[in-house]
Design an enzyme around this catalytic site. Structure first.
Site, PDB file in Angstrom:
ATOM      1  N   HIS A 237       0.916  -1.159  -0.007  1.00  0.00           N
ATOM      2  CA  HIS A 237      -0.093   0.060   0.019  1.00  0.00           C
ATOM      3  C   HIS A 237       0.835   1.193   0.111  1.00  0.00           C
ATOM      4  O   HIS A 237       0.384   2.234  -0.089  1.00  0.00           O
ATOM      5  CB  HIS A 237      -1.047  -0.044   1.212  1.00  0.00           C
ATOM      6  N   ASP A 265       0.102  -7.412   0.801  1.00  0.00           N
ATOM      7  CA  ASP A 265       0.535  -6.191   1.235  1.00  0.00           C
ATOM      8  C   ASP A 265       1.889  -6.097   1.140  1.00  0.00           C
ATOM      9  O   ASP A 265       2.632  -6.120   2.071  1.00  0.00           O
ATOM     10  CB  ASP A 265      -0.043  -5.904   2.415  1.00  0.00           C
ATOM     11  N   SER A 361       2.493  -4.210   7.723  1.00  0.00           N
ATOM     12  CA  SER A 361       1.169  -3.951   6.875  1.00  0.00           C
ATOM     13  C   SER A 361       0.327  -3.100   7.431  1.00  0.00           C
ATOM     14  O   SER A 361       0.184  -1.728   7.252  1.00  0.00           O
ATOM     15  CB  SER A 361       0.526  -5.131   6.574  1.00  0.00           C
TER      16      SER A 361
END
Length: 392
Positions: A237, A265, A361
């Site tokens: 992300h 992720d 994450s």
């Protein structure tokens, strides 16, 4: 971290565990394999980086001697865990450590195997469901989440100690409706009140800070190489393929070559040739921790995280294979920990002893009141992109 010049690694304490290989007389083939698994590993060298010690004392109350003893036991347990997993096969139901000591508790569906494990000095628990059964149940929920991220259900994971899939919920009725639609075997699932409200930990460093497209800040996970070219892994992300990555002083590092989020992720950045992939993680106390490998630490192990917002923080591994339902979508196969983190720590290194574990994450809470943080395991990232972890 990625550095232009070679850095000197912090001093360390050396510890090792040596166990002889013994099999009981007259044992069956299965019992012999399990007995050997209890003792099959050779000498396990587990250096204790001096840079770990202050944070282990602050966050877990471990003195230097207690930390050395604990990490030695955890290294031995990690080797035993892998050997037992192979020996037990479809009778394997997981393993974990407790806060009290590093004697591995092994779950199995086979009472005879449990007796052999106890005879070999371990702890055993006979359970109804194999880990493969629980993983399949969780995969059923994951498949349903890929169609539509479930509301009011922020998290689920396989709880090996409880021998069930735990589903956290803020609205039990809605969660039960989702479970019914998913087709999961309800006998394998336990619904509990949600204690987590995870979100990706990005502001818009292993552990150094870097900037994406000269704006958002994340943290470097672990330096890697691909065909001799330096780079690093981080959270998905943080940036998309083609995004630029730069050091805090504005110097270009390189470009994101791959990125996936949600679902997974993780990402990786290929660095310019002027950079060197050093096998080090910033401990934010004027030193570094040298990365020696990526052996998976058992549940209950100590684990520390490095990130550019809150620095060096430690806690314990709580569960593997967690599904986290962020607002942006579901992420599968994360590891849940008791380590705190805050925005900007995303992508940063998780390490147990000298073994790389994963990249940050997201999570809930903060480092003032404490929190829960999830990491994307590093080995799947390396496999996905054909990367080699920088080790020393």
């Amino acid at each position: 971290m990625l550095r232009r010049h070679k850095a000197v690694a912090a001093g360390s304490l050396a510890i090792a565990a040596l166990v002889a290989t013994v099999a009981p007389a007259g044992a069956s083939t299965n019992e012999t394999a399990i007995a050997r698994a209890m003792t099959a590993h050779q000498e396990v060298a587990a250096p204790v980086p001096a840079a770990l010690l202050p944070a282990l004392r602050r966050d877990l109350g471990l003195t230097p001697q207690a930390a050395a003893t604990r990490l030695a036991g955890e290294a031995r347990a990690a080797a035993t865990q892998e050997a037992l997993k192979r020996a037990l096969g479809n009778r394997w139901a997981g393993a974990w450590l407790t806060d009290a000591d590093t004697t591995l508790t092994v779950a199995t569906t086979d009472p005879a195997a449990a007796r052999t494990i106890v005879a070999g000095g371990g702890r055993a628990r006979v359970v109804r469901n194999s880990l493969a059964t629980l993983d399949r149940a969780k995969a059923t929920l994951d498949k349903a989440a890929r169609t539509a991220t479930p509301k009011n259900t922020p998290l689920w994971y396989v709880d090996q100690a409880a021998n069930s899939v735990v589903v956290q919920s803020t609205d039990t009725n809605r969660t039960k409706d989702f479970l019914a639609r998913s087709g999961v075997d309800h006998v394998l699932v336990r619904v509990v009140r949600a204690s987590d409200a995870p979100r990706p930990l990005a502001d818009l460093r292993g552990g150094d800070a870097y900037y994406i497209n000269s704006a958002a800040r994340c943290s470097i996970g672990f330096p890697v190489t691909q065909n001799g070219q330096p780079g690093f892994v981080s959270a998905g992300h943080c940036g998309q393929a083609g995004s630029s990555a730069a050091a805090p002083d504005g110097t270009s590092i390189g470009t994101f070559q791959g990125s996936t989020f949600p679902g997974n992720d993780y990402s990786w950045v290929q660095a310019d040739t002027s950079w060197t992939a050093q096998p080090q993680v910033n401990n934010y106390a004027g030193g570094t921790v040298t990365v020696s490998g990526s052996a998976v630490a058992p549940i209950g192990s100590t684990v520390c995280r490095s990130g550019s917002t809150t620095g060096w923080r430690c806690g314990r591994v709580q569960q593997f294979n967690a599904t986290v339902n962020y607002a942006q979508g579901s992420v599968f196969g994360l590891t849940r920990t008791s380590v705190c983190a805050e925005p900007g720590d995303s992508g940063g290194s998780f390490i147990s002893g000298n073994q790389a574990q994963g990249v940050t994450s997201g999570g809930s809470g903060n480092c003032t009141v404490g929190g829960t943080t999830y990491f994307q395991p590093v080995n799947p990232i390396l496999q996905a992109y054909g990367l080699t972890l920088a080790t020393g």
